[in-house]
Design a protein around this motif. Structure first.
Motif, PDB file in Angstrom:
ATOM      1  N   LEU A 154       7.530 -19.179 -30.829  1.00  0.00           N
ATOM      2  CA  LEU A 154       8.913 -19.215 -30.333  1.00  0.00           C
ATOM      3  C   LEU A 154       9.047 -18.619 -28.934  1.00  0.00           C
ATOM      4  N   ASN A 155       7.933 -18.143 -28.373  1.00  0.00           N
ATOM      5  CA  ASN A 155       7.918 -17.485 -27.065  1.00  0.00           C
ATOM      6  C   ASN A 155       8.864 -16.288 -27.029  1.00  0.00           C
ATOM      7  N   ARG A 156       8.715 -15.432 -28.045  1.00  0.00           N
ATOM      8  CA  ARG A 156       9.553 -14.229 -28.137  1.00  0.00           C
ATOM      9  C   ARG A 156       8.750 -12.946 -27.922  1.00  0.00           C
ATOM     10  N   LEU A 157       7.499 -13.067 -27.513  1.00  0.00           N
ATOM     11  CA  LEU A 157       6.716 -11.866 -27.233  1.00  0.00           C
ATOM     12  C   LEU A 157       7.258 -11.176 -25.974  1.00  0.00           C
ATOM     13  N   PRO A 158       7.278  -9.849 -25.962  1.00  0.00           N
ATOM     14  CA  PRO A 158       7.785  -9.142 -24.779  1.00  0.00           C
ATOM     15  C   PRO A 158       6.754  -9.108 -23.657  1.00  0.00           C
ATOM     16  N   THR A 159       6.371 -10.273 -23.174  1.00  0.00           N
ATOM     17  CA  THR A 159       5.457 -10.352 -22.036  1.00  0.00           C
ATOM     18  C   THR A 159       6.195  -9.908 -20.770  1.00  0.00           C
ATOM     19  N   ARG A 160       5.434  -9.633 -19.725  1.00  0.00           N
ATOM     20  CA  ARG A 160       6.043  -9.064 -18.524  1.00  0.00           C
ATOM     21  C   ARG A 160       7.031 -10.013 -17.850  1.00  0.00           C
ATOM     22  N   ASP A 161       6.778 -11.304 -17.919  1.00  0.00           N
ATOM     23  CA  ASP A 161       7.745 -12.220 -17.314  1.00  0.00           C
ATOM     24  C   ASP A 161       9.092 -12.153 -18.027  1.00  0.00           C
ATOM     25  N   ARG A 162       9.078 -11.960 -19.348  1.00  0.00           N
ATOM     26  CA  ARG A 162      10.331 -11.853 -20.103  1.00  0.00           C
ATOM     27  C   ARG A 162      10.980 -10.483 -19.892  1.00  0.00           C
ATOM     28  N   LEU A 163      10.160  -9.433 -19.826  1.00  0.00           N
ATOM     29  CA  LEU A 163      10.710  -8.097 -19.565  1.00  0.00           C
ATOM     30  C   LEU A 163      11.417  -8.074 -18.213  1.00  0.00           C
ATOM     31  N   SER A 164      10.806  -8.724 -17.219  1.00  0.00           N
ATOM     32  CA  SER A 164      11.420  -8.789 -15.895  1.00  0.00           C
ATOM     33  C   SER A 164      12.723  -9.583 -15.935  1.00  0.00           C
ATOM     34  N   ALA A 165      12.739 -10.662 -16.713  1.00  0.00           N
ATOM     35  CA  ALA A 165      13.958 -11.473 -16.824  1.00  0.00           C
ATOM     36  C   ALA A 165      15.088 -10.693 -17.473  1.00  0.00           C
ATOM     37  N   TRP A 166      14.745  -9.676 -18.269  1.00  0.00           N
ATOM     38  CA  TRP A 166      15.771  -8.837 -18.903  1.00  0.00           C
ATOM     39  C   TRP A 166      16.273  -7.741 -17.958  1.00  0.00           C
ATOM     40  N   GLN A 169      12.218  -3.125 -14.598  1.00  0.00           N
ATOM     41  CA  GLN A 169      11.382  -3.014 -13.406  1.00  0.00           C
ATOM     42  C   GLN A 169       9.931  -2.810 -13.826  1.00  0.00           C
ATOM     43  N   VAL A 170       9.218  -3.905 -14.026  1.00  0.00           N
ATOM     44  CA  VAL A 170       7.813  -3.842 -14.436  1.00  0.00           C
ATOM     45  C   VAL A 170       7.004  -4.764 -13.537  1.00  0.00           C
ATOM     46  N   PRO A 171       5.712  -4.465 -13.357  1.00  0.00           N
ATOM     47  CA  PRO A 171       4.856  -5.387 -12.591  1.00  0.00           C
ATOM     48  C   PRO A 171       4.801  -6.733 -13.315  1.00  0.00           C
ATOM     49  N   LEU A 172       4.625  -7.794 -12.554  1.00  0.00           N
ATOM     50  CA  LEU A 172       4.568  -9.123 -13.158  1.00  0.00           C
ATOM     51  C   LEU A 172       3.151  -9.551 -13.509  1.00  0.00           C
ATOM     52  N   SER A 173       2.156  -8.867 -12.950  1.00  0.00           N
ATOM     53  CA  SER A 173       0.770  -9.282 -13.176  1.00  0.00           C
ATOM     54  C   SER A 173       0.335  -9.004 -14.608  1.00  0.00           C
ATOM     55  N   CYS A 174      -0.611  -9.793 -15.073  1.00  0.00           N
ATOM     56  CA  CYS A 174      -1.136  -9.677 -16.435  1.00  0.00           C
ATOM     57  C   CYS A 174      -1.727  -8.293 -16.673  1.00  0.00           C
ATOM     58  N   CYS A 175      -1.403  -7.697 -17.802  1.00  0.00           N
ATOM     59  CA  CYS A 175      -1.909  -6.358 -18.132  1.00  0.00           C
ATOM     60  C   CYS A 175      -3.431  -6.324 -18.220  1.00  0.00           C
ATOM     61  N   ILE A 176      -4.022  -7.435 -18.607  1.00  0.00           N
ATOM     62  CA  ILE A 176      -5.460  -7.450 -18.851  1.00  0.00           C
ATOM     63  C   ILE A 176      -6.248  -7.801 -17.595  1.00  0.00           C
ATOM     64  N   CYS A 177      -5.889  -8.929 -16.955  1.00  0.00           N
ATOM     65  CA  CYS A 177      -6.703  -9.390 -15.816  1.00  0.00           C
ATOM     66  C   CYS A 177      -6.117  -9.058 -14.452  1.00  0.00           C
ATOM     67  N   SER A 178      -4.830  -8.828 -14.373  1.00  0.00           N
ATOM     68  CA  SER A 178      -4.127  -8.513 -13.122  1.00  0.00           C
ATOM     69  C   SER A 178      -4.241  -9.620 -12.079  1.00  0.00           C
ATOM     70  N   LEU A 179      -4.624 -10.839 -12.497  1.00  0.00           N
ATOM     71  CA  LEU A 179      -4.835 -11.931 -11.554  1.00  0.00           C
ATOM     72  C   LEU A 179      -3.651 -12.870 -11.444  1.00  0.00           C
ATOM     73  N   HIS A 180      -2.904 -13.017 -12.512  1.00  0.00           N
ATOM     74  CA  HIS A 180      -1.810 -13.975 -12.557  1.00  0.00           C
ATOM     75  C   HIS A 180      -0.603 -13.340 -13.247  1.00  0.00           C
ATOM     76  N   PRO A 181       0.596 -13.905 -13.048  1.00  0.00           N
ATOM     77  CA  PRO A 181       1.779 -13.400 -13.759  1.00  0.00           C
ATOM     78  C   PRO A 181       1.566 -13.473 -15.268  1.00  0.00           C
ATOM     79  N   GLU A 182       2.027 -12.457 -15.953  1.00  0.00           N
ATOM     80  CA  GLU A 182       1.826 -12.404 -17.408  1.00  0.00           C
ATOM     81  C   GLU A 182       2.907 -13.189 -18.129  1.00  0.00           C
ATOM     82  N   SER A 183       2.516 -14.269 -18.756  1.00  0.00           N
ATOM     83  CA  SER A 183       3.407 -15.070 -19.601  1.00  0.00           C
ATOM     84  C   SER A 183       2.688 -15.313 -20.919  1.00  0.00           C
ATOM     85  N   ARG A 184       3.402 -15.884 -21.869  1.00  0.00           N
ATOM     86  CA  ARG A 184       2.769 -16.177 -23.150  1.00  0.00           C
ATOM     87  C   ARG A 184       1.573 -17.106 -22.978  1.00  0.00           C
TER      88      ARG A 184
END
Length: 277
Positions: A154-166, A169-184
Motif C-alpha cells: 500500500l506504500n505506507r512505510l515511513p520512508t524518507r520521501d513520505r516523512l518529508s512530504a509530511w 525535516q529529514v535527509p532524503l537520501s537512502c538510509c542504507i546506500c545514501s546514493l538515491h532518494p529513499e522511497s519504497r
C-alpha cells in the motif's frame, strides 16, 4: 442512567443487532432498546421525541402503559402514527405475561447469547478483495511478514520521501546506500543492498528473475522485504547495518524455520528440498 442509555443508543446506531421480546415491559427501555419494527425509537424521533411523547428518556416500556392501554398522546407525525399503528397490533405488556427476553440477530440468525466475533464480522467495513491479497495473506505466511508486506504494497512505510512530504525535516537520501532518494521502490528493489539479497535469492533458486507464484517464492519474498526494512530501521535508529550476506543467512534461517513449522501440511512438504538443493 441517561448516559448509559445514550451509550446504548450509539452502539445500536453503529450496528449492534439485538431484539427485545416484550412481556412485562419492565426490563426493556422504551427509547433505546430494539423492541419494535422501527428499531430503537430514539433513533427515529431524536431527543426531542421524549418531549413530544411526554415520556422520560429512562422510561421502560412498562412505564408507558396504564390500566386501559398505552399512555401516549395523540400522534403528530408520520413516525408517531406508525408507532401507534404497531402498538395497537400487539398485546399491552403485563406482569402476567412473564419477563422480557433479549436475543441477538446476526445476519438474520437469532442467537441466545452475544457473540463479539460475529458482531465484528457484521460491523467491520468490507472492501473488494484485492488481487494481491492471495500473495500476501496466504496460508502459512508468518503474520508479521504478511502485515509488513501489506503495508509495503500500500506504500505506507515511513520512508524518507513520505516523512518529508509530511513536513518533517529529514535527509532524503537512502538510509542504507545514501546514493538515491529513499522511497519504497528504491529501498526494496533497486538499493544496492536489496539488489545483493535479490541476487542471492535468484542464485539459490537458479533463475534470473524469480517468479513469485508458488509457496516457496512467496515465503522468500515476504521474508526478504521484512529483513530489508528491518536493516533499514537499524541504520536509521542505531546507525548499524549487517552486511547483506549476513542478512541473507538470517533470511535463509527464517525460511527454513517457516517450512519446518509447516512440513506436515500437504502444500509445504516438498519446499525444504526445493530451497536447500
Amino acid at each position: 442512567m441517561e448516559k448509559e442509555d445514550s451509550k446504548r443508543s450509539k452502539e445500536v446506531a453503529a450496528g449492534e443487532k439485538y431484539k427485545s421480546d416484550v412481556k412485562s415491559g419492565k426490563d426493556t427501555s422504551f427509547w433505546y432498546d430494539n423492541w419494535t419494527p422501527l428499531g430503537p425509537l430514539i433513533s427515529i424521533s431524536g431527543e426531542d421525541g421524549t418531549r413530544r411523547l411526554r415520556t422520560r428518556p429512562d422510561a421502560s416500556v412498562a412505564d408507558v402503559r396504564n390500566t386501559t392501554g398505552w399512555a401516549l398522546p395523540h400522534p403528530r407525525s408520520e413516525e408517531e402514527v406508525t408507532l401507534h399503528t404497531y402498538l395497537s397490533s400487539i398485546p399491552v405488556p403485563s406482569p402476567d405475561m412473564g419477563t422480557d427476553s433479549f436475543s441477538w440477530t446476526v445476519e438474520g440468525d437469532s442467537c441466545s447469547t452475544y457473540s463479539s466475533s460475529k458482531t465484528w464480522e457484521v460491523l467491520r467495513p468490507r472492501g473488494t478483495t484485492q488481487a494481491s491479497a492471495k500473495h500476501i495473506w496466504f496460508s502459512g505466511a508468518t503474520p508479521k511478514h504478511a502485515f509488513h508486506m501489506w503495508v509495503t504494497n500500500l506504500n505506507r512505510l515511513p520512508t524518507r520521501d513520505r516523512l518529508s512530504a509530511w513536513g518533517m525535516q529529514v535527509p532524503l537520501s537512502c538510509c542504507i546506500c545514501s546514493l538515491h532518494p529513499e522511497s519504497r521502490d528504491h529501498i526494496m528493489l533497486s538499493c544496492p543492498y536489496s539488489l545483493t539479497l535479490w541476487s542471492e535469492v535468484a542464485r539459490r533458486l537458479r533463475c534470473v528473475v524469480p517468479n513469485f507464484g508458488d509457496w516457496l517464492r512467496l515465503f522468500i519474498e515476504l521474508t526478504l522485504l521484512y529483513t530489508v526494512w528491518q536493516q533499514r530501521n537499524n541504520m536509521f535508529f542505531n546507525q548499524t547495518l549487517s552486511p547483506p550476506l549476513v542478512a541473507f543467512k538470517d533470511i535463509n534461517m527464517q525460511v527454513v524455520n517457516s517450512i519446518t513449522a509447516l512440513r506436515t501440511r500437504k502444500n509445504f512438504r516438498a519446499l525444504m528440498q526445493l530451497w536447500l538443493i
